[in-house]
Motif scaffolding. Structure first.
Motif, PDB file in Angstrom:
ATOM      1  N   LEU A 178       0.829  -1.202   0.000  1.00 41.96           N
ATOM      2  CA  LEU A 178       0.000   0.000   0.000  1.00 41.96           C
ATOM      3  C   LEU A 178       0.867   1.257   0.000  1.00 41.96           C
ATOM      4  O   LEU A 178       0.584   2.224  -0.722  1.00 41.96           O
ATOM      5  CB  LEU A 178      -0.904  -0.006   1.236  1.00 41.96           C
ATOM      6  CG  LEU A 178      -1.793   1.227   1.434  1.00 41.96           C
ATOM      7  CD1 LEU A 178      -2.797   1.343   0.288  1.00 41.96           C
ATOM      8  CD2 LEU A 178      -2.517   1.154   2.770  1.00 41.96           C
ATOM      9  N   GLN A 179       1.953   1.249   0.788  1.00 47.05           N
ATOM     10  CA  GLN A 179       2.799   2.444   0.890  1.00 47.05           C
ATOM     11  C   GLN A 179       3.494   2.760  -0.425  1.00 47.05           C
ATOM     12  O   GLN A 179       3.611   3.931  -0.801  1.00 47.05           O
ATOM     13  CB  GLN A 179       3.812   2.246   2.016  1.00 47.05           C
ATOM     14  CG  GLN A 179       3.177   2.288   3.402  1.00 47.05           C
ATOM     15  CD  GLN A 179       4.144   1.887   4.501  1.00 47.05           C
ATOM     16  OE1 GLN A 179       4.869   0.896   4.381  1.00 47.05           O
ATOM     17  NE2 GLN A 179       4.174   2.647   5.572  1.00 47.05           N
ATOM     18  N   TYR A 180       3.971   1.742  -1.131  1.00 45.67           N
ATOM     19  CA  TYR A 180       4.551   1.982  -2.452  1.00 45.67           C
ATOM     20  C   TYR A 180       3.501   2.569  -3.393  1.00 45.67           C
ATOM     21  O   TYR A 180       3.772   3.521  -4.137  1.00 45.67           O
ATOM     22  CB  TYR A 180       5.108   0.685  -3.044  1.00 45.67           C
ATOM     23  CG  TYR A 180       6.554   0.400  -2.707  1.00 45.67           C
ATOM     24  CD1 TYR A 180       7.562   1.321  -3.002  1.00 45.67           C
ATOM     25  CD2 TYR A 180       6.927  -0.802  -2.109  1.00 45.67           C
ATOM     26  CE1 TYR A 180       8.884   1.062  -2.702  1.00 45.67           C
ATOM     27  CE2 TYR A 180       8.257  -1.081  -1.803  1.00 45.67           C
ATOM     28  CZ  TYR A 180       9.235  -0.143  -2.110  1.00 45.67           C
ATOM     29  OH  TYR A 180      10.543  -0.401  -1.814  1.00 45.67           O
ATOM     30  N   GLY A 181       2.315   1.994  -3.363  1.00 47.46           N
ATOM     31  CA  GLY A 181       1.263   2.461  -4.269  1.00 47.46           C
ATOM     32  C   GLY A 181       0.858   3.898  -4.015  1.00 47.46           C
ATOM     33  O   GLY A 181       0.462   4.605  -4.938  1.00 47.46           O
ATOM     34  N   GLU A 182       0.945   4.351  -2.772  1.00 42.23           N
ATOM     35  CA  GLU A 182       0.533   5.711  -2.425  1.00 42.23           C
ATOM     36  C   GLU A 182       1.719   6.652  -2.233  1.00 42.23           C
ATOM     37  O   GLU A 182       1.559   7.763  -1.731  1.00 42.23           O
ATOM     38  CB  GLU A 182      -0.332   5.674  -1.156  1.00 42.23           C
ATOM     39  CG  GLU A 182      -1.641   4.905  -1.359  1.00 42.23           C
ATOM     40  CD  GLU A 182      -2.561   4.987  -0.158  1.00 42.23           C
ATOM     41  OE1 GLU A 182      -2.128   5.535   0.886  1.00 42.23           O
ATOM     42  OE2 GLU A 182      -3.698   4.522  -0.261  1.00 42.23           O
TER      43      GLU A 182
END
Length: 378
Positions: A144-148
């Motif tokens: 999730l952190q990479y995506g955001e």
């Protein structure tokens, strides 16, 4: 200053060369790169040319420090102390990887020898399960952190928090089970440190044990988290152990002792969890006592319940989160007894249930609370 050249031609070049599906959908610019929190300028003498920075620290370290210090709404900052810290952590990880691979080769040799019928691989220890619970929670969050583009908290988790976990794991366990960790961590960190990731991926060999083999780390799919290994209770247990250790240190300071001959931990009786829950719910001793009268186990202990409830209400702010049940707390402390003995130089560490405490420790035992075992140092 970027609008008139770099960013405009970035758009021109993409529209000229690529089809519409490959055109940029967003452009983000977050300003200048500062040095040690200050603007770089010749007058300050703090300019570090990129070529020199790469020569001094390496490309991956520069990428990681600049990226991990930046957020979309803030300038990037390059800190030389941070760069040196990253290098020391990578060196530590590389040494652990080499040890892991040496142990893996020894294990493979042992596995080729005839085994006894019915022999099974040893189950992971509690501390190993804690370590992998933390790892797979990090894998889950990283997707999730990479995506955001939450790169700052992600970088902190992947390197700094992970190394802290490794140091605690090393301190708690005489042997480390790290093969699975290195396979996952290498792919997690690859976007930040691609060269380090490729070196680690190659050292892990052609046959991966926990993830599919890929010729290069950059070609491997993002690893999925193993949700079955994530257990929040293990995290609470290790945090509780650290809190208990801090209490022991405080008592030893008061006693002016550097070493303990023996340490006895007395874990609260099970009924005290009910009182804690009632206090957390009502925050009023009258209401707590009314509820306690309706419970057969508590009704027979009215004076003790009132005394405990009074103590907890005076420090109501300390009742946070979920406390460990008495059986779980006793099991956790008993498993860590050898570690605690080593930490405090004690010849003996005992873990007792409140109801099993000898008569001479009855008064101490009565003070045991959920999350706060009584501690006797001799």
């Amino acid at each position: 200053d970027l609008v008139h050249n770099h960013l405009t031609f970035f758009v021109f070049n993409h529209t000229a060369i690529f089809g519409k599906m490959h055109w940029p959908r967003q452009t983000v610019s977050n300003g200048f790169v500062t040095m040690e929190g200050r603007k770089m300028s010749k007058s300050m003498g703090n300019i570090l040319p990129l070529r020199k920075a790469i020569a001094n620290y390496g490309t991956d370290v520069i990428r990681f420090v600049v990226t991990s210090s930046a957020e979309l709404e803030a300038d990037s900052d390059f800190n030389q102390a941070a760069a040196e810290g990253v290098i020391s952590r990578i060196n530590m990880l590389e040494n652990l990887l080499e040890k892991t691979m040496d142990e893996s080769k020894k294990t493979e040799t042992e596995n080729k020898k005839p085994k006894k019928t019915g022999a099974r691989a040893p189950a992971r220890t509690r501390i190993s399960r804690w370590f992998y619970s933390r790892l797979h929670a990090r894998v889950r969050d990283a997707a999730l952190q990479y995506g955001e583009f939450q790169l700052r908290p992600l970088a902190r988790a992947l390197l700094y928090d992970t190394v802290n976990d490794l140091q605690w794991y090393s301190r708690r366990s005489p042997s480390l089970d790290l093969r699975e960790f290195f396979e996952y961590w290498t792919l997690l960190v690859a976007p930040f440190m691609p060269h380090v990731a490729e070196e680690f991926w190659e050292k892990l060999g052609d046959k991966k044990k926990y993830l599919p083999q890929a010729p290069l780390a950059v070609a491997a799919p993002f690893p999925p988290a193993d949700e079955k290994q994530i257990d929040a209770a293990l995290g609470r247990g290790e945090q509780h152990l650290q809190d208990v250790m801090e209490d022991v240190r405080h008592i030893m300071q008061l006693l002016k002792r550097e070493r303990a001959n023996s340490i006895t931990f007395i874990v609260h009786a099970g009924w005290k969890m009910k009182v804690r829950a009632l206090v957390a719910q009502h925050k009023n001793i009258r209401l707590v006592m009314e509820e306690a009268k309706r419970d057969a186990e508590l009704a027979s202990r009215q004076p003790a319940v009132a005394q405990m409830a009074g103590k907890l209400i005076k420090n109501i702010g300390a009742i946070t989160g979920t406390a460990m049940e008495s059986g779980e707390e006793k099991e956790m402390l008993a498993e860590a007894a050898q570690f605690l003995a080593k930490e405090f130089g004690a010849a003996e560490v005992r873990v007792l249930a409140e109801e099993d405490a000898p008569a001479e420790l009855a008064a101490k035992a009565a003070n045991a609370l959920p999350g706060k075992p009584s501690i006797v140092i001799a």
